[in-house]
Motif scaffolding. Structure first.
Motif, PDB file in Angstrom:
ATOM      1  N   GLN A   1     -65.971 -55.658  57.312  1.00 58.44           N
ATOM      2  CA  GLN A   1     -65.825 -55.913  55.865  1.00 58.44           C
ATOM      3  C   GLN A   1     -66.086 -54.633  55.064  1.00 58.44           C
ATOM      4  O   GLN A   1     -65.381 -54.355  54.103  1.00 58.44           O
ATOM      5  CB  GLN A   1     -66.796 -57.006  55.433  1.00 58.44           C
ATOM      6  CG  GLN A   1     -66.509 -58.310  56.113  1.00 58.44           C
ATOM      7  CD  GLN A   1     -66.216 -59.436  55.168  1.00 58.44           C
ATOM      8  OE1 GLN A   1     -66.341 -59.304  53.961  1.00 58.44           O
ATOM      9  NE2 GLN A   1     -65.791 -60.538  55.735  1.00 58.44           N
ATOM     10  N   ALA A   2     -67.083 -53.854  55.489  1.00 62.93           N
ATOM     11  CA  ALA A   2     -67.449 -52.650  54.732  1.00 62.93           C
ATOM     12  C   ALA A   2     -66.557 -51.452  55.059  1.00 62.93           C
ATOM     13  O   ALA A   2     -66.315 -50.607  54.202  1.00 62.93           O
ATOM     14  CB  ALA A   2     -68.909 -52.282  55.004  1.00 62.93           C
ATOM     15  N   ASN A   3     -66.086 -51.373  56.320  1.00 67.66           N
ATOM     16  CA  ASN A   3     -65.384 -50.162  56.766  1.00 67.66           C
ATOM     17  C   ASN A   3     -63.938 -50.375  57.185  1.00 67.66           C
ATOM     18  O   ASN A   3     -63.223 -49.397  57.408  1.00 67.66           O
ATOM     19  CB  ASN A   3     -66.151 -49.536  57.929  1.00 67.66           C
ATOM     20  CG  ASN A   3     -67.565 -49.204  57.547  1.00 67.66           C
ATOM     21  OD1 ASN A   3     -67.813 -48.325  56.744  1.00 67.66           O
ATOM     22  ND2 ASN A   3     -68.518 -49.943  58.100  1.00 67.66           N
ATOM     23  N   GLY A   4     -63.530 -51.598  57.365  1.00 69.98           N
ATOM     24  CA  GLY A   4     -62.157 -51.889  57.759  1.00 69.98           C
ATOM     25  C   GLY A   4     -61.960 -51.961  59.268  1.00 69.98           C
ATOM     26  O   GLY A   4     -62.790 -51.516  60.059  1.00 69.98           O
ATOM     27  N   GLY A   5     -60.834 -52.544  59.637  1.00 68.25           N
ATOM     28  CA  GLY A   5     -60.498 -52.748  61.049  1.00 68.25           C
ATOM     29  C   GLY A   5     -60.296 -51.462  61.825  1.00 68.25           C
ATOM     30  O   GLY A   5     -60.676 -51.368  62.998  1.00 68.25           O
ATOM     31  N   LYS A   6     -59.707 -50.451  61.196  1.00 65.82           N
ATOM     32  CA  LYS A   6     -59.475 -49.183  61.892  1.00 65.82           C
ATOM     33  C   LYS A   6     -60.796 -48.533  62.282  1.00 65.82           C
ATOM     34  O   LYS A   6     -60.943 -48.037  63.401  1.00 65.82           O
ATOM     35  CB  LYS A   6     -58.653 -48.223  61.041  1.00 65.82           C
ATOM     36  CG  LYS A   6     -58.376 -46.905  61.793  1.00 65.82           C
ATOM     37  CD  LYS A   6     -57.572 -45.935  60.982  1.00 65.82           C
ATOM     38  CE  LYS A   6     -57.301 -44.624  61.657  1.00 65.82           C
ATOM     39  NZ  LYS A   6     -58.145 -44.180  62.713  1.00 65.82           N
ATOM     40  N   ALA A   7     -61.758 -48.551  61.382  1.00 61.39           N
ATOM     41  CA  ALA A   7     -63.063 -47.972  61.682  1.00 61.39           C
ATOM     42  C   ALA A   7     -63.728 -48.714  62.843  1.00 61.39           C
ATOM     43  O   ALA A   7     -64.376 -48.104  63.697  1.00 61.39           O
ATOM     44  CB  ALA A   7     -63.960 -48.015  60.445  1.00 61.39           C
TER      45      ALA A   7
ATOM     46  N   ASP B   1     -62.027 -47.670  66.037  1.00 62.47           N
ATOM     47  CA  ASP B   1     -62.520 -46.325  66.392  1.00 62.47           C
ATOM     48  C   ASP B   1     -63.905 -46.407  67.035  1.00 62.47           C
ATOM     49  O   ASP B   1     -64.196 -45.695  67.989  1.00 62.47           O
ATOM     50  CB  ASP B   1     -62.577 -45.423  65.153  1.00 62.47           C
ATOM     51  CG  ASP B   1     -61.194 -45.080  64.604  1.00 62.47           C
ATOM     52  OD1 ASP B   1     -60.196 -45.269  65.338  1.00 62.47           O
ATOM     53  OD2 ASP B   1     -61.127 -44.624  63.442  1.00 62.47           O
ATOM     54  N   LEU B   2     -64.740 -47.285  66.500  1.00 65.53           N
ATOM     55  CA  LEU B   2     -66.081 -47.484  67.058  1.00 65.53           C
ATOM     56  C   LEU B   2     -65.981 -47.998  68.497  1.00 65.53           C
ATOM     57  O   LEU B   2     -66.682 -47.515  69.395  1.00 65.53           O
ATOM     58  CB  LEU B   2     -66.855 -48.483  66.182  1.00 65.53           C
ATOM     59  CG  LEU B   2     -68.313 -48.691  66.517  1.00 65.53           C
ATOM     60  CD1 LEU B   2     -69.137 -47.504  66.029  1.00 65.53           C
ATOM     61  CD2 LEU B   2     -68.811 -49.963  65.872  1.00 65.53           C
ATOM     62  N   LEU B   3     -65.082 -48.956  68.720  1.00 67.79           N
ATOM     63  CA  LEU B   3     -64.896 -49.495  70.072  1.00 67.79           C
ATOM     64  C   LEU B   3     -64.334 -48.435  71.018  1.00 67.79           C
ATOM     65  O   LEU B   3     -64.726 -48.373  72.185  1.00 67.79           O
ATOM     66  CB  LEU B   3     -63.976 -50.717  70.041  1.00 67.79           C
ATOM     67  CG  LEU B   3     -64.528 -51.958  69.341  1.00 67.79           C
ATOM     68  CD1 LEU B   3     -63.484 -53.072  69.337  1.00 67.79           C
ATOM     69  CD2 LEU B   3     -65.817 -52.430  69.994  1.00 67.79           C
ATOM     70  N   ALA B   4     -63.439 -47.602  70.516  1.00 66.23           N
ATOM     71  CA  ALA B   4     -62.854 -46.544  71.347  1.00 66.23           C
ATOM     72  C   ALA B   4     -63.913 -45.525  71.764  1.00 66.23           C
ATOM     73  O   ALA B   4     -63.802 -44.904  72.822  1.00 66.23           O
ATOM     74  CB  ALA B   4     -61.713 -45.851  70.602  1.00 66.23           C
ATOM     75  N   ALA B   5     -64.949 -45.377  70.959  1.00 65.88           N
ATOM     76  CA  ALA B   5     -66.020 -44.416  71.252  1.00 65.88           C
ATOM     77  C   ALA B   5     -67.163 -45.052  72.051  1.00 65.88           C
ATOM     78  O   ALA B   5     -68.200 -44.415  72.258  1.00 65.88           O
ATOM     79  CB  ALA B   5     -66.563 -43.839  69.947  1.00 65.88           C
ATOM     80  N   ALA B   6     -66.974 -46.287  72.498  1.00 63.34           N
ATOM     81  CA  ALA B   6     -68.034 -46.977  73.245  1.00 63.34           C
ATOM     82  C   ALA B   6     -68.424 -46.171  74.487  1.00 63.34           C
ATOM     83  O   ALA B   6     -67.600 -45.504  75.099  1.00 63.34           O
ATOM     84  CB  ALA B   6     -67.560 -48.372  73.645  1.00 63.34           C
ATOM     85  N   GLN B   7     -69.714 -46.267  74.837  1.00 66.15           N
ATOM     86  CA  GLN B   7     -70.260 -45.523  75.978  1.00 66.15           C
ATOM     87  C   GLN B   7     -70.438 -46.458  77.171  1.00 66.15           C
ATOM     88  O   GLN B   7     -70.527 -47.668  76.995  1.00 66.15           O
ATOM     89  CB  GLN B   7     -71.637 -44.966  75.644  1.00 66.15           C
ATOM     90  CG  GLN B   7     -71.833 -44.466  74.256  1.00 66.15           C
ATOM     91  CD  GLN B   7     -73.289 -44.133  74.009  1.00 66.15           C
ATOM     92  OE1 GLN B   7     -73.867 -43.297  74.669  1.00 66.15           O
ATOM     93  NE2 GLN B   7     -73.881 -44.795  73.037  1.00 66.15           N
TER      94      GLN B   7
ATOM     95  N   ILE C   1     -70.547 -49.999  75.882  1.00 67.19           N
ATOM     96  CA  ILE C   1     -71.300 -50.519  74.747  1.00 67.19           C
ATOM     97  C   ILE C   1     -70.984 -49.688  73.503  1.00 67.19           C
ATOM     98  O   ILE C   1     -71.134 -48.472  73.515  1.00 67.19           O
ATOM     99  CB  ILE C   1     -72.817 -50.500  75.032  1.00 67.19           C
ATOM    100  CG1 ILE C   1     -73.122 -51.371  76.263  1.00 67.19           C
ATOM    101  CG2 ILE C   1     -73.610 -50.968  73.814  1.00 67.19           C
ATOM    102  CD1 ILE C   1     -74.552 -51.300  76.742  1.00 67.19           C
ATOM    103  N   ALA C   2     -70.562 -50.383  72.460  1.00 68.52           N
ATOM    104  CA  ALA C   2     -70.316 -49.746  71.162  1.00 68.52           C
ATOM    105  C   ALA C   2     -71.540 -50.004  70.300  1.00 68.52           C
ATOM    106  O   ALA C   2     -72.000 -51.139  70.187  1.00 68.52           O
ATOM    107  CB  ALA C   2     -69.071 -50.338  70.516  1.00 68.52           C
ATOM    108  N   GLU C   3     -72.053 -48.956  69.710  1.00 69.36           N
ATOM    109  CA  GLU C   3     -73.264 -49.069  68.904  1.00 69.36           C
ATOM    110  C   GLU C   3     -72.902 -49.141  67.427  1.00 69.36           C
ATOM    111  O   GLU C   3     -72.272 -48.236  66.881  1.00 69.36           O
ATOM    112  CB  GLU C   3     -74.168 -47.872  69.176  1.00 69.36           C
ATOM    113  CG  GLU C   3     -75.559 -48.047  68.691  1.00 69.36           C
ATOM    114  CD  GLU C   3     -76.485 -46.960  69.212  1.00 69.36           C
ATOM    115  OE1 GLU C   3     -77.676 -47.025  68.875  1.00 69.36           O
ATOM    116  OE2 GLU C   3     -76.043 -46.057  69.942  1.00 69.36           O
ATOM    117  N   LEU C   4     -73.325 -50.232  66.803  1.00 76.51           N
ATOM    118  CA  LEU C   4     -73.108 -50.412  65.372  1.00 76.51           C
ATOM    119  C   LEU C   4     -74.229 -49.741  64.593  1.00 76.51           C
ATOM    120  O   LEU C   4     -75.350 -49.619  65.098  1.00 76.51           O
ATOM    121  CB  LEU C   4     -73.096 -51.904  65.031  1.00 76.51           C
ATOM    122  CG  LEU C   4     -71.885 -52.691  65.516  1.00 76.51           C
ATOM    123  CD1 LEU C   4     -72.166 -54.184  65.436  1.00 76.51           C
ATOM    124  CD2 LEU C   4     -70.668 -52.339  64.685  1.00 76.51           C
ATOM    125  N   PRO C   5     -73.963 -49.324  63.355  1.00 77.21           N
ATOM    126  CA  PRO C   5     -75.041 -48.777  62.527  1.00 77.21           C
ATOM    127  C   PRO C   5     -76.144 -49.818  62.321  1.00 77.21           C
ATOM    128  O   PRO C   5     -75.882 -51.025  62.342  1.00 77.21           O
ATOM    129  CB  PRO C   5     -74.345 -48.456  61.197  1.00 77.21           C
ATOM    130  CG  PRO C   5     -72.904 -48.342  61.539  1.00 77.21           C
ATOM    131  CD  PRO C   5     -72.671 -49.278  62.689  1.00 77.21           C
TER     132      PRO C   5
END
Length: 176
Positions: free
Chosen positions: A35-41, A44-50, A21-25
């Motif tokens: 849209q606010a942070n870009g595809g790379k961000a 990175d969020l998905l790579a850090a999923a728990q 599970i990736a947690e969004l702000p």
């Protein structure tokens, strides 16, 4: 929210799928985040999923006054074991138990013992449920109105409805 994420994870675990599970702000959805942070961000969020249990432990711990206390640890571990019980894969179950033991600072043997109890309780509940007549099936067996009733067609050789069937019929017949 967070509870829905865990419930969805359970559905996937029932299907044998490993869940992270990736947690969004707060206030963000995937589209607004990208849209606010870009595809790379987002990648990175998905790579850090728990794992589902790490996410669940973090979420439940946040709602406890003393998340390290015995009562809170007991509540959290019980909820997490309910989630783990949906894993049909022994390797995945073992890894999730190890992770839970580490995150909650508990012996894995205690979690294994409690997981066995959770699974046994679920089996007994399923057996009780299977023995109960289903309300939906019972309702389906009793038509809501005579119009919905399936009436067998009775006819003797003379083209008449037998008198005993006619007498037992809940329907009015013209001419009576």
């Amino acid at each position: 929210g967070k509870a829905a994420s865990v419930k969805t994870a359970v559905v996937f675990m029932d299907a044998g799928i490993v869940v992270r599970i990736a947690e969004l702000p707060e206030g963000e959805d995937p589209d607004s985040f990208v849209q606010a942070n870009g595809g790379k961000a987002f990648r990175d969020l998905l790579a850090a999923a728990q794992s589902a249990v790490a996410f669940q432990i973090k979420s439940l711990s946040g709602g406890e006054k003393d998340a390290k206390g015995v009562a809170a640890t007991s509540r959290i571990s019980k909820a997490v074991l309910e989630t783990i019980s949906h894993s049909e894969n022994a390797v995945q179950t073992a890894r999730l138990l190890q992770e839970t033991a580490t995150l909650l600072n508990l012996p894995i043997s205690a979690l294994e013992s409690e997981l066995a109890k959770v699974i046994e309780t679920q089996k007994r509940a399923a057996e009780r449920q299977a023995k109960r007549p289903r309300k939906a099936a019972a309702k389906a067996a009793v038509p809501a109105s005579p119009v919905e009733a399936e009436v067998p067609f009775y006819e003797d050789e003379g083209g008449e409805i037998p008198p005993d069937v006619l007498a037992a019929s809940p329907f009015m017949v013209e001419g009576e």
